[in-house]
Enzyme design. Structure first.
Site, PDB file in Angstrom:
ATOM      1  CG  ASP A  49      54.554  37.701  63.211  1.00  0.00           C
ATOM      2  OD1 ASP A  49      55.541  38.099  62.590  1.00  0.00           O
ATOM      3  OD2 ASP A  49      54.618  36.885  64.141  1.00  0.00           O
ATOM      4  CG  HIS A  74      40.870  40.582  49.744  1.00  0.00           C
ATOM      5  ND1 HIS A  74      40.160  41.554  49.073  1.00  0.00           N
ATOM      6  CD2 HIS A  74      41.691  40.029  48.812  1.00  0.00           C
ATOM      7  CE1 HIS A  74      40.539  41.597  47.809  1.00  0.00           C
ATOM      8  NE2 HIS A  74      41.465  40.671  47.625  1.00  0.00           N
ATOM      9  CG  ASP A 192      33.906  49.022  49.943  1.00  0.00           C
ATOM     10  OD1 ASP A 192      34.642  49.733  50.643  1.00  0.00           O
ATOM     11  OD2 ASP A 192      34.298  48.438  48.905  1.00  0.00           O
ATOM     12  N   GLY A 365      39.503  47.571  43.446  1.00  0.00           N
ATOM     13  CA  GLY A 365      38.394  46.647  43.620  1.00  0.00           C
ATOM     14  C   GLY A 365      37.233  47.257  44.383  1.00  0.00           C
ATOM     15  CG  HIS A 366      37.647  48.878  47.607  1.00  0.00           C
ATOM     16  ND1 HIS A 366      37.005  48.195  48.620  1.00  0.00           N
ATOM     17  CD2 HIS A 366      38.934  48.451  47.629  1.00  0.00           C
ATOM     18  CE1 HIS A 366      37.868  47.400  49.226  1.00  0.00           C
ATOM     19  NE2 HIS A 366      39.045  47.536  48.647  1.00  0.00           N
TER      20      HIS A 366
END
Length: 553
Positions: A49, A74, A192, A365-366
């Site tokens: 999973d 997230h 990021d 979103g980055h």
């Protein structure tokens, strides 16, 4: 400052990959952990999973851990937290929405630990570390960067971010505070790298709102169905505002969509008139032009609401030629095929479908390259370590830093498991820590190790062959001809000769076996080897072979 003081930054996830973000920063006998996320199983992990980081290094050093810090809510940053916190008792810090989503996970896992809520400007002490939370914009509310003051200097970590100066909540990234932190001097920046290959600036979330407004206006007679990420509360807020503007009832479908919207509403992150919400069981009370369905399934997930609608398996929602369906999300790499299949099914049912390549219905979103340059120009770090991305993303981000004048010797591109040592005057890789993966099967860490996974893959690709023999316990002879049953291997009726050859081979194996000196497990191994060679020689297949010996009196 202590003599020979140094920091040690170790990556347990989130570099060389997209997902399961987790790193730990150490100074002496003290450690803080930043994020604890999951990734999703690849095609060669049947039955699994989720994939979580290997925590063994942290658990070996659990006495050092002073805090777990969460940058945002997230799944790739919080999904593995319930598994980690089974073993730790340190405080966890997160923004209001992140903490609420974590609490949902704890109820699902029937686990308990306290999450302390923080906001922009909150400062906490965790051993020698002083951690300040700084508001950034991302595709989920409550996203935070952190400025960590250490005995060696300041470490600034962006978390996932972009520079949206017109965000839906009216709270853009706090550039003023970033500049103030920079004035103190920043030793290390980790940032990021997801969109480090994309030039320019990312679009504002408000651009999506304007596009959606136009689509609502153009399709006043149709039922509108929008698939988006459940965690993108700002996107959902815009959709709900448009529903009210155009007189449509909003319907939440999909468990995660319902849970996140309810959670965000309770804490005030999502605001809407509850009289303007209806449920799927009441759809027949309204004409198509009075309905907007918000659902999961933007990535083509097989069990998501939109996939089930496309396959005609979702109760109360039948797709027709009066449906206008919007994929308000971009494809996560690897999901393109599944998304394409869902789109094709929707088209076959007569629906109109809009996705990112056809209209500006999604923004990332980055941060793009110019935003990454901006953050480095403001922070002015001495050393830089790109994170959150595949190696190509990290390399592109390192190149951006060098273009801004950063010496290559002051940049380190990490691999999974790398430890990086930072002093006030140097940065270098200094070894590795365990950083593999753990597999989740259901709610618990699975015993589905490499052997089990290989067996599952073999079952999926090669099939199964069961050989049942009855043998006399007195004289060790067969009392009847062997029975061979195959599943997912060959169709016995079309391969009668092979099955008969296999039975003869088993009979000869039993006849030639020395039962006085060989136990029955050795006989079973001999049968497996003999049949394996026969099947591969004739069929080029290697099924799992299970001999079952039934002794009789």
């Amino acid at each position: 400052m202590r003599n020979n003081s140094q920091l040690k930054l170790s990556f347990l996830g989130g570099v060389g990959e997209v997902g399961k973000n987790m790193m730990c920063m150490e100074y002496g006998d003290e450690m803080i952990i930043v994020d604890c996320g999951v990734s999703f199983p690849s095609d060669n992990m049947p039955g699994i999973d989720l994939v979580i980081p290997d925590f063994s290094y942290v658990l070996k050093n659990r006495h050092k851990v002073k805090a777990v810090v969460i940058t945002h809510g997230h799944e790739d940053h919080i999904g593995a937290l319930p598994y980690l916190m089974q073993e730790l008792s340190c405080p966890v810090y997160a923004s209001r929405l992140s903490a609420a989503l974590i609490d949902n996970k704890l109820r699902e896992h029937k686990k308990k630990f306290k999450t302390t809520t923080v906001k922009n400007g909150t400062i906490i002490k965790a051993g020698v570390f002083t951690i300040e939370f700084v508001k950034v914009t991302h595709s989920i509310s409550g996203s935070m960067a952190i400025a960590v003051t250490t005995p060696c200097g300041v470490w600034f970590h962006t978390g996932d971010f972009k520079m949206d100066f017109t965000p839906i909540d009216g709270q853009p990234i706090d550039l003023i505070r970033l500049a103030e932190i920079s004035k103190k001097g920043v030793l290390l920046l980790t940032a990021d790298s997801t969109n480090a290959e994309r030039p320019g600036f990312s679009m504002s979330e408000k651009k999506v709102g304007a596009t959606l407004d136009g689509l609502f206006a153009q399709n006043k007679q149709k039922r509108i169905i929008i698939a988006t990420f459940a965690s993108n509360v700002h996107r959902i807020q815009q959709i709900l505002d448009l529903c009210e503007k155009y007189g449509r009832k909003a319907v939440f479908t999909g468990r995660s969509m319902q849970n996140v919207c309810e959670t965000a509403s309770k804490i005030g992150e999502l605001r809407y008139n509850r009289e303007n919400i209806t449920d799927v069981n009441s759809l027949n009370k309204y004409d198509d032009d009075k309905i907007c369905i918000l659902c999961t399934g933007s990535q083509g997930e097989p069990n998501s609401a939109l996939s089930r609608m496309a396959n005609g398996e979702f109760p109360k929602v039948e797709i027709t030629n009066n449906d206008y369906i919007i994929f308000s999300a971009s494809a996560i790499p690897g999901n393109e095929k599944e998304i394409g299949e869902v789109i094709n099914l929707l088209y076959k049912k007569g629906a109109s479908v809009i996705y990112e390549s056809l209209a500006e219905v999604h923004v990332s979103g980055h941060a793009y390259q110019e935003e990454l340059k901006t953050i480095q120009s403001i922070i002015k770090p001495k050393f830089f370590v790109p994170c959150h991305g595949e190696f190509r993303h990290l390399k592109a981000h390192a190149n951006i830093s060098m273009d801004l004048g950063k010496p290559e010797r002051n940049i380190v591109i990490p691999d999974l498991g790398d430890s990086i040592t930072i002093t006030p005057n140097s940065i270098k890789k200094s070894g590795t820590v365990p950083a593999g993966i753990k597999l989740i099967d259901g709610l618990d860490i699975s015993s589905a190790n490499g052997v089990v996974q290989r067996d599952r893959m073999q079952l999926a690709t090669e099939g199964l062959c069961v050989v049942v023999l009855t043998i006399s316990s007195k004289n060790y002879t067969l009392t009847s001809k062997p029975d061979i049953v195959t599943k997912g291997f060959i169709y016995a009726n079309d391969n009668a000769n092979i099955i008969e050859d296999a039975k003869d081979l088993v009979i000869n194996t039993i006849i030639n076996a020395n039962f006085k000196h060989n136990d029955w497990n050795i006989i079973k191994d001999t049968i497996r080897k003999s049949l394996g060679n026969l099947f591969f020689k004739n069929l080029k297949r290697r099924p799992i072979i299970i001999p079952i010996i039934v002794p009789t009196v």
